[in-house]
Design an enzyme around this catalytic site. Structure first.
Site, short mmCIF file in Angstrom:
data_model
loop_
_atom_site.label_atom_id
_atom_site.label_comp_id
_atom_site.label_asym_id
_atom_site.label_seq_id
_atom_site.Cartn_x
_atom_site.Cartn_y
_atom_site.Cartn_z
N ASP A 70 -1.82 -10.93 12.73
CA ASP A 70 -1.17 -10.71 11.44
C ASP A 70 -0.81 -12.07 10.83
O ASP A 70 0.07 -12.78 11.31
CB ASP A 70 0.10 -9.87 11.63
CG ASP A 70 0.70 -9.47 10.30
OD1 ASP A 70 1.01 -10.37 9.48
OD2 ASP A 70 0.85 -8.27 10.05
N THR A 73 -0.60 7.66 -1.15
CA THR A 73 -1.91 7.58 -1.82
C THR A 73 -2.82 6.53 -1.16
O THR A 73 -4.03 6.52 -1.38
CB THR A 73 -1.75 7.18 -3.29
OG1 THR A 73 -1.20 5.85 -3.32
CG2 THR A 73 -0.83 8.12 -4.04
N ASP A 110 2.94 -12.59 9.61
CA ASP A 110 3.88 -12.72 10.72
C ASP A 110 3.72 -14.06 11.43
O ASP A 110 4.71 -14.69 11.80
CB ASP A 110 3.66 -11.58 11.73
CG ASP A 110 4.28 -10.27 11.26
OD1 ASP A 110 5.08 -10.30 10.29
OD2 ASP A 110 3.96 -9.22 11.85
N ARG A 125 0.84 -1.19 0.00
CA ARG A 125 0.00 0.00 0.00
C ARG A 125 0.88 1.24 0.00
O ARG A 125 1.72 1.39 0.89
CB ARG A 125 -0.90 -0.03 1.24
CG ARG A 125 -2.10 0.87 1.12
CD ARG A 125 -3.08 0.58 2.23
NE ARG A 125 -3.78 -0.66 1.97
CZ ARG A 125 -5.04 -0.72 1.53
NH1 ARG A 125 -5.71 0.39 1.33
NH2 ARG A 125 -5.62 -1.86 1.32
C1 PRP Z 1 -2.36 -8.94 4.88
C2 PRP Z 1 -3.21 -10.07 4.37
C3 PRP Z 1 -3.85 -9.47 3.16
C4 PRP Z 1 -4.05 -8.04 3.58
C5 PRP Z 1 -5.48 -7.87 3.99
O1 PRP Z 1 -1.19 -8.85 4.16
O2 PRP Z 1 -2.48 -11.24 4.11
O3 PRP Z 1 -3.05 -9.55 2.00
O4 PRP Z 1 -3.20 -7.80 4.68
O5 PRP Z 1 -5.75 -6.56 4.23
P1 PRP Z 1 -6.77 -5.71 3.33
O6 PRP Z 1 -7.94 -6.61 3.05
O7 PRP Z 1 -7.11 -4.57 4.24
O8 PRP Z 1 -6.06 -5.31 2.10
P2 PRP Z 1 -0.06 -7.77 4.52
O9 PRP Z 1 -0.30 -6.53 3.75
O10 PRP Z 1 0.06 -7.65 6.01
O11 PRP Z 1 1.23 -8.43 3.91
P3 PRP Z 1 1.96 -9.83 4.24
O12 PRP Z 1 1.11 -10.91 3.65
O13 PRP Z 1 3.26 -9.67 3.55
O14 PRP Z 1 2.12 -9.98 5.73
N1 URA Z 2 -3.91 -8.46 7.70
C1 URA Z 2 -3.74 -9.43 8.63
O1 URA Z 2 -2.77 -10.20 8.55
N2 URA Z 2 -4.62 -9.53 9.61
C2 URA Z 2 -5.69 -8.73 9.70
O2 URA Z 2 -6.50 -8.88 10.64
C3 URA Z 2 -5.87 -7.72 8.73
C4 URA Z 2 -4.95 -7.61 7.73
#
Ligand code: PRP
Ligand code: URA
Length: 209
Positions: A200, A108, A203, A104
């Protein structure tokens, strides 16, 4: 409007409870995510077309069925979506695997694609996009848009836990994409995390913080 399927199978619900549990460590978390993805794949592939073939058993010739040459693809959203791939491959070992990575933009707040590698015949494949968490829905909706820009025509989205907001976002932007989840939780918190969720996912899968 696309459909939303919530899997209430006891094995999926049981395993999801341990995935949510903060006491579950990385090794077990990873194993459970893989197992739940495999169980979900069983249902997600329920509508695959079959064709009849003849097979010689030790006793006689049987008319039996095989999957009718459908080309499948799995596309994990990096990085947490990776945790669901091996479970699906256990059931569909011939599926091709693409990868899509998004971050993200801090200014923006729009999702930016940083990696995308797909099977060359992506337009002919039925794709299963995987991501454990459908929170705001921003990542999944953007990933699906990027896939469509590259020609993908048949996409299903498979997540472990969704928020109502995430489902609404994907349904609004992609009315042709059905969504498969193990649970729909209450809401998002101020940080965009699913409540109660599982924390998360990336993680917990990879042991990072
Ligand atoms: C997490 C998850 C999704 C996203 C969901 O990934 O695995 O991809 O967040 O959030 P959203 O619906 O609000 O977009 P993250 O961006 O933490 O990356 P990662 O998989 O590398 O930990
Ligand atoms: N990404 C995650 O990994 N967990 C949440 O709850 C939301 C976004």
């Amino acid at each position: 409007m696309s459909k939303v399927y919530v899997f209430d199978h006891p094995l999926i619900q049981h395993k999801l409870t341990y995935i949510r549990d903060e006491k579950t460590g990385t090794k077990e978390f990873r194993e459970l995510v893989e197992e739940v993805a495999m169980l979900m794949a069983y249902e997600v592939t329920r509508d695959l077309p079959l064709e009849e073939v003849s097979v010689k058993t030790p006793v006689a010739t049987a008319t039996s069925k095989v999957i009718a040459g459908k080309k499948l693809g799995i596309v994990p959203i990096l990085r947490a979506g990776l945790g669901m791939v091996d479970g699906i491959l256990k059931l569909i070992p011939a599926a091709k695997v693409g990868h899509i990575g998004l971050y993200r933009d801090p200014e923006t707040l729009k999702p930016v694609e940083y990696y995308c590698k797909l099977p060359s015949d992506v337009e002919e494949r039925d794709l299963i996009v995987t991501d454990p968490m459908l929170a705001t829905g921003g990542s999944a909706a953007a990933a699906i848009s990027f896939l469509k820009e590259r020609g993908a025509r048949s996409i299903k989205l498979m997540c472990l836990i969704a928020s109502p907001e995430g489902i609404e976002t994907v349904q609004k932007e992609h009315e042709d994409v059905d969504i498969y989840v193990a649970a729909i939780d209450e809401r998002l918190n101020d940080h965009g995390y699913i409540v109660p969720g599982l924390g998360d996912a990336g993680d917990r899968l990879f042991g990072t913080k």
